[in-house]
Design an enzyme around this catalytic site. Structure first.
Site, PDB file in Angstrom:
ATOM      1  N   GLN A 215       0.867  -1.180   0.000  1.00 13.32           N
ATOM      2  CA  GLN A 215       0.000   0.000   0.000  1.00 13.32           C
ATOM      3  C   GLN A 215       0.903   1.229   0.000  1.00 13.32           C
ATOM      4  O   GLN A 215       1.569   1.522   1.003  1.00 13.32           O
ATOM      5  CB  GLN A 215      -0.892  -0.009   1.227  1.00 13.32           C
ATOM      6  CG  GLN A 215      -1.630  -1.329   1.466  1.00 13.32           C
ATOM      7  CD  GLN A 215      -2.804  -1.523   0.549  1.00 13.32           C
ATOM      8  OE1 GLN A 215      -3.798  -0.803   0.623  1.00 13.32           O
ATOM      9  NE2 GLN A 215      -2.705  -2.514  -0.331  1.00 13.32           N
ATOM     10  N   ALA A 256     -11.346   2.546   5.102  1.00 15.15           N
ATOM     11  CA  ALA A 256     -10.372   1.708   4.409  1.00 15.15           C
ATOM     12  C   ALA A 256      -9.625   2.499   3.336  1.00 15.15           C
ATOM     13  O   ALA A 256      -9.894   3.679   3.077  1.00 15.15           O
ATOM     14  CB  ALA A 256     -11.076   0.506   3.792  1.00 15.15           C
ATOM     15  N   HIS A 257      -8.697   1.803   2.671  1.00 13.70           N
ATOM     16  CA  HIS A 257      -7.825   2.462   1.695  1.00 13.70           C
ATOM     17  C   HIS A 257      -8.614   2.994   0.492  1.00 13.70           C
ATOM     18  O   HIS A 257      -9.600   2.424   0.058  1.00 13.70           O
ATOM     19  CB  HIS A 257      -6.702   1.527   1.233  1.00 13.70           C
ATOM     20  CG  HIS A 257      -7.158   0.231   0.630  1.00 13.70           C
ATOM     21  ND1 HIS A 257      -6.326  -0.849   0.484  1.00 13.70           N
ATOM     22  CD2 HIS A 257      -8.349  -0.167   0.134  1.00 13.70           C
ATOM     23  CE1 HIS A 257      -6.977  -1.845  -0.082  1.00 13.70           C
ATOM     24  NE2 HIS A 257      -8.213  -1.450  -0.305  1.00 13.70           N
ATOM     25  N   ASN A 258      -8.138   4.129   0.005  1.00  8.22           N
ATOM     26  CA  ASN A 258      -8.676   4.783  -1.201  1.00  8.22           C
ATOM     27  C   ASN A 258     -10.062   5.389  -1.020  1.00  8.22           C
ATOM     28  O   ASN A 258     -10.664   5.842  -2.001  1.00  8.22           O
ATOM     29  CB  ASN A 258      -8.709   3.832  -2.401  1.00  8.22           C
ATOM     30  CG  ASN A 258      -7.354   3.268  -2.753  1.00  8.22           C
ATOM     31  OD1 ASN A 258      -6.325   3.813  -2.374  1.00  8.22           O
ATOM     32  ND2 ASN A 258      -7.345   2.159  -3.472  1.00  8.22           N
TER      33      ASN A 258
END
Length: 353
Positions: A215, A256-258
């Site tokens: 990531q 969470a990511h993004n």
């Protein structure tokens, strides 16, 4: 025990000044010189305190109110006891919030855990970090290489700031919070124990099991954002995770990511937002709702508590349920389900008698 012992009373402000600052009209001009020194709930407020009442549900407590003053609508002013000053305003709770900010300003942001007013000798700061004048770093905080922190910001005891992180001016990073791979604007508040910028949950199946996906994105937090205790915000995978200006995030939220969250959103405790979801501006999400990955929630949409959002949500709507759908349909379905369940119980009882 004094319930206000942690926030000492204000030196006092006249109702004339307070009403002007809060956009209220004092019903009885003879009370302009009365002073208030604190705030309280409608049922508990006493001498020298100001409170508020918003609807007919508050009438029983309003009738027994012993506060110095109460913010009310014009419609409710006639129900205010004669010895209590009525501050008439269209939005009593909003006016009360402004009054509270004046009377107990220390409650607006986390308090320091130490008496440090500069850089504590018990903090660990890499020589390459750049701190503007007026930064406070409390004991046992860790500032890594390449960090930049703006004037007026506070890094509380035990907080850790990862390499290359940039923090704007007048921010507060709470006790034991961690911030890494992140760029923060001005006036950002991160409460104790929050985790910002750790790697997102990214794995793909492979011949040897689950393969971890690196990531490499960042977390971008814009001005005036507030993030509650225990909340986790993962950095992006390839793109960034973005929290828009003025957004307020409660305790124990997982982002969470993004994920991209717009400006002035409200996200309540225990909400989970899966990867690559997009929230527009002014979105409100109730407690313990779950948002699926890669969905879009339009500007101004409201999601009820405990809802599960499986697909895109149009702008300006109110949705709820599992799966989330327009609120009217959800309430109708819930009422029908309750009616069926209640009817079955009644029929069973009737058969037993």
């Amino acid at each position: 025990m004094d319930i206000h012992r942690f926030f000492p009373p204000h030196e006092g402000i006249s109702l004339s000044d307070l009403s002007g600052l809060c956009g209220a009209e004092l019903a009885d001009p003879s009370q302009v010189d009365r002073k208030v020194t604190g705030i309280g709930s409608l049922s508990q407020a006493g001498e020298g305190e100001v409170t508020f009442a918003v609807s007919a549900k508050n009438l029983p407590d309003l009738a027994k109110c012993r506060a110095a003053a109460v913010f009310v609508t014009e419609k409710m002013a006639e129900h205010v006891p004669s010895d209590v000053a009525a501050l008439i305003v269209a939005a009593p709770q909003s006016a009360f919030a402004r009054a509270a900010a004046i009377l107990v300003p220390d409650a607006l942001k986390p308090l320091s855990f130490t008496s440090d007013t500069g850089i504590s000798g018990a903090a660990t700061i890499d020589p390459s970090a750049r701190l503007e004048d007026g930064v406070v770093v409390e004991a046992n905080a860790v500032i890594a290489a390449g960090v930049e922190i703006g004037a007026g910001s506070v890094i509380a005891a035990g907080a850790a700031i990862g390499p290359g992180t940039r923090i704007g001016r007048d921010c507060h990073i709470g006790h034991a919070a961690t911030v890494q791979h992140a760029l923060l604007g001005n006036n950002v508040v991160i409460h104790p124990g929050a985790r910002i910028g750790q790697d997102g949950f990214g794995y793909v199946p492979g011949p040897r099991g689950l393969e971890k996906v690196p990531q490499i994105g960042r977390v971008i937090i814009q001005d005036q954002v507030e993030i509650g205790s225990g909340t986790t915000i993962d950095r992006g995978a390839l793109d960034d995770t973005v929290i828009g200006e003025g957004t307020k995030i409660d305790n124990l939220v997982q982002i969470a990511h993004n994920v991209r969250i717009g400006r002035h959103c409200v996200i309540v405790a225990q909400v989970g937002i899966a990867g690559s979801a997009t929230l527009g501006n002014g979105v409100m999400i109730g407690g313990a709702a779950g948002i699926n990955g890669h969905v879009t929630i339009g500007d101004g949409a409201q999601i009820a508590a405990l809802s599960g959002v499986a697909g895109d949500v149009p702008p300006g709507v109110r949705w709820g349920g599992q799966p989330a759908r327009p609120m009217r349909g959800f309430l109708q379905d819930a009422a029908a389900a309750n009616a069926r369940a209640f009817g079955k119980k009644e029929r069973k009882r009737g058969g037993e008698d």
